[in-house]
Scaffold this motif. Structure first.
Motif, PDB file in Angstrom:
ATOM      1  N   MET A 150     -11.059  22.253  -9.839  1.00  0.00           N
ATOM      2  CA  MET A 150     -12.567  22.677  -9.226  1.00  0.00           C
ATOM      3  C   MET A 150     -11.950  22.986  -7.627  1.00  0.00           C
ATOM      4  O   MET A 150     -11.116  22.933  -7.108  1.00  0.00           O
ATOM      5  N   LEU A 151     -12.434  24.678  -8.072  1.00  0.00           N
ATOM      6  CA  LEU A 151     -11.602  25.666  -7.252  1.00  0.00           C
ATOM      7  C   LEU A 151     -12.830  25.243  -5.698  1.00  0.00           C
ATOM      8  O   LEU A 151     -13.989  25.296  -5.751  1.00  0.00           O
ATOM      9  N   VAL A 152     -12.256  25.861  -4.364  1.00  0.00           N
ATOM     10  CA  VAL A 152     -13.257  25.194  -3.099  1.00  0.00           C
ATOM     11  C   VAL A 152     -12.804  27.250  -2.275  1.00  0.00           C
ATOM     12  O   VAL A 152     -10.885  27.102  -2.591  1.00  0.00           O
ATOM     13  N   GLY A 153     -13.333  27.466  -2.401  1.00  0.00           N
ATOM     14  CA  GLY A 153     -13.173  28.858  -1.648  1.00  0.00           C
ATOM     15  C   GLY A 153     -14.692  29.298  -1.623  1.00  0.00           C
ATOM     16  O   GLY A 153     -16.048  29.301  -1.344  1.00  0.00           O
ATOM     17  N   GLY A 154     -15.128  29.915  -0.388  1.00  0.00           N
ATOM     18  CA  GLY A 154     -16.192  31.237   0.056  1.00  0.00           C
ATOM     19  C   GLY A 154     -17.352  30.222   0.724  1.00  0.00           C
ATOM     20  O   GLY A 154     -18.246  30.422   0.272  1.00  0.00           O
ATOM     21  N   GLY A 155     -17.361  29.143   1.128  1.00  0.00           N
ATOM     22  CA  GLY A 155     -17.756  28.321   1.039  1.00  0.00           C
ATOM     23  C   GLY A 155     -18.245  27.403   0.222  1.00  0.00           C
ATOM     24  O   GLY A 155     -19.334  26.975  -0.076  1.00  0.00           O
ATOM     25  N   LEU A 156     -17.977  27.437  -0.788  1.00  0.00           N
ATOM     26  CA  LEU A 156     -18.497  27.007  -2.649  1.00  0.00           C
ATOM     27  C   LEU A 156     -17.094  25.490  -3.022  1.00  0.00           C
ATOM     28  O   LEU A 156     -15.953  26.050  -3.209  1.00  0.00           O
ATOM     29  N   ARG A 157     -17.386  24.928  -4.281  1.00  0.00           N
ATOM     30  CA  ARG A 157     -16.774  24.062  -4.695  1.00  0.00           C
ATOM     31  C   ARG A 157     -17.593  23.986  -5.793  1.00  0.00           C
ATOM     32  O   ARG A 157     -18.638  23.861  -5.905  1.00  0.00           O
ATOM     33  N   ILE A 158     -17.274  24.509  -6.785  1.00  0.00           N
ATOM     34  CA  ILE A 158     -17.460  24.619  -8.479  1.00  0.00           C
ATOM     35  C   ILE A 158     -15.965  24.054  -9.517  1.00  0.00           C
ATOM     36  O   ILE A 158     -15.173  24.178  -8.942  1.00  0.00           O
ATOM     37  N   VAL A 159     -16.749  23.039  -9.881  1.00  0.00           N
ATOM     38  CA  VAL A 159     -15.515  22.091 -11.038  1.00  0.00           C
ATOM     39  C   VAL A 159     -16.178  22.949 -12.145  1.00  0.00           C
ATOM     40  O   VAL A 159     -16.805  23.405 -12.619  1.00  0.00           O
ATOM     41  N   HIS A 160     -15.420  22.335 -13.335  1.00  0.00           N
ATOM     42  CA  HIS A 160     -14.779  23.646 -14.509  1.00  0.00           C
ATOM     43  C   HIS A 160     -15.589  22.430 -15.793  1.00  0.00           C
ATOM     44  O   HIS A 160     -14.100  21.700 -15.574  1.00  0.00           O
ATOM     45  N   ALA A 161     -15.968  22.104 -16.221  1.00  0.00           N
ATOM     46  CA  ALA A 161     -16.283  21.991 -17.357  1.00  0.00           C
ATOM     47  C   ALA A 161     -14.949  21.906 -18.944  1.00  0.00           C
ATOM     48  O   ALA A 161     -14.634  20.855 -19.116  1.00  0.00           O
TER      49      ALA A 161
END
Length: 325
Positions: A150-161
């Motif tokens: 999961m990347l956290v940065g730029g106001g985003l949290r994105i988990v990768h399947a």
């Protein structure tokens, strides 16, 4: 987005990463930038000879006596060459991170922050490795396909399947169970970061999430069943929808990418060299940073510790890290 709540200050193990890269430098600079009471809750794992030499070069040797330091990932003097890709340095990065993860499993720490590794050096050491999530899985005795990035940065949290694999291989692995597991891991990680009931946007695989089958059957076959199952569990899940549409709306606390570039490109566009990279889904929470070991500037004293500092704040409960919209 949900309001982020402050968590208690946690104890962190800080792994130095590749000792021939910028890891030792940014680790020591980050620790020096923290107040003394915060620094007391962090223990640094890495080869003592490299860390002591780096501290002297940076003028930080006065900090060493009071610093929690575990000598891990021993590196022979002949291999300790800043900027050089060395098998021994790759093995050192894995050893120091593994020691930190094991200490976290023993409940000595609450989470691990790992400085950048160098994948070529690790592979030269003959170690099977596809990033910190795979290492966390191996040390914790879990299946690698149940530990996610999961990347956290730029106001985003994105988990990768899926992560470091060809698109063809990733498409072969994308099944409803895998996607649902990635979402659940992301939800648990959000809770640890102070967002207990996140709203979730799930990206489609194909453009426009296949637009009703116009661009292929994959979204209806793989992503839609996962979303339905997660909604039945009570999670607030939207999707599958086009990644571009969901990101443009910025209405969700957590996003779920199907493929590596879907998640990496927006984070690195908005937070270049400043993101935190969390390995989630295992019993140990580990975060690295969204940049590499920068061999071209290693040993020059000019590396920016900002991403490590943000990651420490994110995991320690000292502050929110980078979660602003």
């Amino acid at each position: 987005m949900s309001n982020t709540t402050r968590t208690r200050a946690r104890r962190l193990a800080l792994a130095a990463g590749d000792p021939n890269g910028i890891g030792p430098e940014i680790a020591l600079k980050a620790l020096a930038a923290l107040p003394a009471d915060a620094r007391e809750r962090i223990t640094l794992f890495g080869p003592r000879n490299v860390l002591e030499r780096t501290a002297v070069q940076l003028g930080l040797e006065a900090m060493l006596p009071a610093l929690g330091l575990v000598d891990a990932g021993a590196l022979p003097a002949h291999a300790a060459q800043p900027g050089r890709i060395e098998a021994a340095a790759g093995a050192s990065a894995v050893a120091s991170a593994s020691a930190a993860i094991e200490a976290c499993r023993r409940s000595e720490f609450d989470a691990v922050v790992a400085c950048p590794h160098h994948e070529t050096a690790i592979h030269q050491a003959g170690i099977a490795f596809s990033g910190y999530p795979s290492l966390v899985a191996r040390v914790c005795g879990q299946a690698e396909d149940r530990v996610f990035l999961m990347l956290v940065g730029g106001g985003l949290r994105i988990v990768h399947a899926t992560l470091h694999e060809s698109v063809r291989q990733a498409l072969g692995r994308l099944q409803p169970e895998l996607i649902a597991a990635a979402v659940r891991a992301g939800v648990r990680a959000c809770a640890l970061l102070g967002v207990p009931e996140p709203s979730i946007g799930v990206f489609g695989i194909n453009p426009h999430a296949s637009e009703g089958g116009l661009f292929g059957p994959e979204d209806e076959a793989c992503v839609a069943p996962a979303v339905r199952a997660l909604r039945a569990e009570g999670l607030r899940v939207d999707g599958p929808r086009g990644a571009d549409v969901l990101l443009a709306q910025r209405r969700h606390d957590l996003y779920v990418a199907m493929l590596h570039d879907q998640g990496h490109i927006p984070i690195k566009l908005l937070a270049p060299n400043a993101a935190s990279a969390l390995s989630i889904g295992a019993e140990v929470l580990l975060s690295s940073v969204g940049h590499g070991s920068a061999m071209d500037i290693a040993g020059r004293g000019i590396a920016d510790p900002g991403a490590v500092l943000r990651t420490i704040h994110l995991l320690s409960g000292l502050g929110p890290g980078d979660t602003t919209p």
